[in-house]
Write a protein that holds these residues in place. Sequence first.
Motif, PDB file in Angstrom:
ATOM      1  N   MET A   1       0.829  -1.198   0.000  1.00 51.60           N
ATOM      2  CA  MET A   1       0.000   0.000   0.000  1.00 51.60           C
ATOM      3  C   MET A   1       0.865   1.250   0.000  1.00 51.60           C
ATOM      4  N   LYS A   2       0.330   2.334  -0.507  1.00 47.07           N
ATOM      5  CA  LYS A   2       1.031   3.618  -0.515  1.00 47.07           C
ATOM      6  C   LYS A   2       0.660   4.398   0.748  1.00 47.07           C
ATOM      7  N   ILE A   3       1.680   4.908   1.409  1.00 42.89           N
ATOM      8  CA  ILE A   3       1.466   5.564   2.692  1.00 42.89           C
ATOM      9  C   ILE A   3       2.073   6.958   2.677  1.00 42.89           C
ATOM     10  N   LEU A   4       1.285   7.941   3.103  1.00 34.62           N
ATOM     11  CA  LEU A   4       1.787   9.296   3.352  1.00 34.62           C
ATOM     12  C   LEU A   4       2.094   9.406   4.840  1.00 34.62           C
ATOM     13  N   PHE A   5       3.315   9.860   5.172  1.00 39.86           N
ATOM     14  CA  PHE A   5       3.719   9.956   6.575  1.00 39.86           C
ATOM     15  C   PHE A   5       4.044  11.414   6.881  1.00 39.86           C
ATOM     16  N   VAL A   6       3.372  11.969   7.888  1.00 40.83           N
ATOM     17  CA  VAL A   6       3.605  13.347   8.316  1.00 40.83           C
ATOM     18  C   VAL A   6       4.203  13.316   9.724  1.00 40.83           C
ATOM     19  N   SER A   7       5.416  13.860   9.860  1.00 44.37           N
ATOM     20  CA  SER A   7       6.086  13.879  11.164  1.00 44.37           C
ATOM     21  C   SER A   7       6.155  15.306  11.676  1.00 44.37           C
ATOM     22  N   LEU A   8       5.604  15.535  12.859  1.00 45.93           N
ATOM     23  CA  LEU A   8       5.589  16.861  13.474  1.00 45.93           C
ATOM     24  C   LEU A   8       6.449  16.856  14.740  1.00 45.93           C
ATOM     25  N   GLY A   9       6.794  18.056  15.207  1.00 48.42           N
ATOM     26  CA  GLY A   9       7.464  18.155  16.507  1.00 48.42           C
ATOM     27  C   GLY A   9       8.973  18.063  16.429  1.00 48.42           C
ATOM     28  N   CYS A  10       9.545  17.554  17.514  1.00 46.36           N
ATOM     29  CA  CYS A  10      10.984  17.633  17.755  1.00 46.36           C
ATOM     30  C   CYS A  10      11.764  16.533  17.041  1.00 46.36           C
ATOM     31  N   ASP A  11      13.081  16.614  17.171  1.00 40.62           N
ATOM     32  CA  ASP A  11      13.948  15.607  16.557  1.00 40.62           C
ATOM     33  C   ASP A  11      13.813  14.244  17.223  1.00 40.62           C
ATOM     34  N   LYS A  12      13.440  14.205  18.511  1.00 39.33           N
ATOM     35  CA  LYS A  12      13.186  12.911  19.156  1.00 39.33           C
ATOM     36  C   LYS A  12      11.996  12.225  18.497  1.00 39.33           C
ATOM     37  N   ASN A  13      10.969  13.001  18.208  1.00 37.23           N
ATOM     38  CA  ASN A  13       9.795  12.468  17.526  1.00 37.23           C
ATOM     39  C   ASN A  13      10.144  12.018  16.114  1.00 37.23           C
ATOM     40  N   LEU A  14      11.052  12.750  15.483  1.00 38.01           N
ATOM     41  CA  LEU A  14      11.485  12.386  14.135  1.00 38.01           C
ATOM     42  C   LEU A  14      12.143  11.008  14.115  1.00 38.01           C
ATOM     43  N   VAL A  15      12.920  10.684  15.150  1.00 41.42           N
ATOM     44  CA  VAL A  15      13.537   9.360  15.229  1.00 41.42           C
ATOM     45  C   VAL A  15      12.458   8.279  15.270  1.00 41.42           C
ATOM     46  N   ASP A  16      11.404   8.504  16.072  1.00 42.42           N
ATOM     47  CA  ASP A  16      10.290   7.553  16.099  1.00 42.42           C
ATOM     48  C   ASP A  16       9.674   7.396  14.712  1.00 42.42           C
ATOM     49  N   SER A  17       9.508   8.526  14.015  1.00 47.16           N
ATOM     50  CA  SER A  17       8.941   8.480  12.658  1.00 47.16           C
ATOM     51  C   SER A  17       9.822   7.660  11.729  1.00 47.16           C
ATOM     52  N   GLU A  18      11.125   7.856  11.819  1.00 47.00           N
ATOM     53  CA  GLU A  18      12.051   7.121  10.951  1.00 47.00           C
ATOM     54  C   GLU A  18      12.023   5.627  11.254  1.00 47.00           C
ATOM     55  N   GLU A  19      11.840   5.274  12.530  1.00 48.21           N
ATOM     56  CA  GLU A  19      11.738   3.855  12.876  1.00 48.21           C
ATOM     57  C   GLU A  19      10.435   3.261  12.334  1.00 48.21           C
ATOM     58  N   CYS A  46       2.756  16.128  17.913  1.00 51.27           N
ATOM     59  CA  CYS A  46       3.439  16.776  19.036  1.00 51.27           C
ATOM     60  C   CYS A  46       2.403  17.602  19.796  1.00 51.27           C
ATOM     61  N   CYS A  47       2.610  17.753  21.106  1.00 52.28           N
ATOM     62  CA  CYS A  47       1.731  18.676  21.858  1.00 52.28           C
ATOM     63  C   CYS A  47       2.492  19.304  23.016  1.00 52.28           C
ATOM     64  N   PHE A  48       3.787  19.559  22.807  1.00 49.24           N
ATOM     65  CA  PHE A  48       4.639  20.083  23.875  1.00 49.24           C
ATOM     66  C   PHE A  48       4.174  21.452  24.346  1.00 49.24           C
ATOM     67  N   ILE A  49       3.820  22.333  23.389  1.00 48.77           N
ATOM     68  CA  ILE A  49       3.271  23.643  23.722  1.00 48.77           C
ATOM     69  C   ILE A  49       2.023  23.871  22.892  1.00 48.77           C
ATOM     70  N   GLY A  50       1.317  24.952  23.193  1.00 46.06           N
ATOM     71  CA  GLY A  50       0.045  25.214  22.545  1.00 46.06           C
ATOM     72  C   GLY A  50       0.111  25.263  21.035  1.00 46.06           C
ATOM     73  N   ASP A  51       1.133  25.925  20.491  1.00 44.21           N
ATOM     74  CA  ASP A  51       1.255  26.035  19.035  1.00 44.21           C
ATOM     75  C   ASP A  51       1.431  24.657  18.398  1.00 44.21           C
ATOM     76  N   ALA A  52       2.219  23.790  19.050  1.00 42.64           N
ATOM     77  CA  ALA A  52       2.444  22.442  18.520  1.00 42.64           C
ATOM     78  C   ALA A  52       1.156  21.627  18.540  1.00 42.64           C
TER      79      ALA A  52
END
Length: 445
Positions: A1-19, A46-52
């Motif tokens: 299947m074709k998957i679109l992946f959107v990663s938001l937030g910090c670089d720690k979250n990005l590592v999870d996305s890459e995994e 991400c939900c670290f602060i209000g804008d995120a």
Amino acid sequence: MKILFVSLGCDKNLVDSEEMLGLLTRNHHEITDDETEADAIIVNTCCFIGDAKEESVNTILEMAEYKKSGSCKALIVTGCLAQRYKSEIIEEIPEVDAVIGTSSYTEIVKAMESAVAGTAFECFRSIDELPEDVGERVLTTGGHFGYLKIAEGCDKHCTYCIIPKLRGKFRSVPMERLVKQAEAMAAKGVKELILVAQETTVYGTDIYGKKSLHILLQELCKIKGIRWIRILYCYPEEIYDELIETIKTEKKVCHYLDIPIQHASDNILKRMGRRTSKQELIDIITKLRKEIPDIVLRTTLITGFPGETEEDHEEVMEFVDEMEFERLGVFPYSPEEDTPAASMPDQIPEEVKELRRDRIMELQQEISYDKGNERIGQEMLVMIEGQVSGENAYIGRTYADAPKVDGYIFVQSPELMVTGDFAKVKVTGALEYDLIGEVYNEYTE
């Protein structure tokens, strides 16, 4: 299947996305950047602060539209917003088919396949569990640098921070697992490792009984192909002598530390639940600069924390002026529900928070400009990030610049260079946050 992946937030979250991307591609799913052709869309939030938090919600709603207009059969939400607001997401956004918590992202394949098949899926393991090793990641940083997440969670419990409730207690990733990851990254062409965690400085205390970041650095320095190792998120009170000595003596470790201090008034530091005083901050900064004279220090500050007076703000201004951080970011305080600070008296109006932020950044701009001018005439090693369109000029970074958060050096070169190359450059000019240079053939390390 074709998957679109959107990663938001910090670089720690990005590592999870890459995994997660690694798990999906090894299970023969294809990644696409076209929303209209995706069979499934995954949003790592991400939900670290209000804008995120607002960005995460808006992204989920935007992606939900493709279930009506595109070929999307399933929308999956992962990450911090999913961990914190599982029930609200399920109840209020019916287009969401699967929700996964921060310690459960290794279930992404099962979640996606179940959701596409029409079966709702949710998984929320204990946030105090360390996710298992999932094997090689799909690197999304361009291939020449990559983030190595060395720990999960945090035990500090600062009064403004929701992270311990979303990511659990501090858990170090075993050293052999990190070395294996780093070796795999180096084999793919990564030349700069950037060590990240909620706090890197206490790495190893939970599994080895002592601070072991310096030992990890020594092991990573042995990996062939790695040229730079950069350390982010070092709590100032946890910086220790063996770590300083390793940064000083290991040639691959950049003379760069990110030490978020958040404030400089003892009154506000105490209200924040921070574990340093202004004098202790001065002492560690002084020590670092004495031991490693060319060290570059990055920090972050929060303006408008509850109870911050004009005198507290002026104290921060004076501190910034005296300490002259090479790199500095400022964020207006964001009250987060379920944190002690959100219910503190004397909340500060938004316009005051932003005004104080702007004042500090104006001062920092002057400091940064002066620091840049001090570099003129210096010879520096530069990692090339790309070419300026239509010119014989390139964008690069020195050891003094972490990707995404710091500045660049713009390099004139008659020779063709590609991303990931290292060039020997002489600094010829300075802007507020960036440098200008030219390839310097007589460079000596």
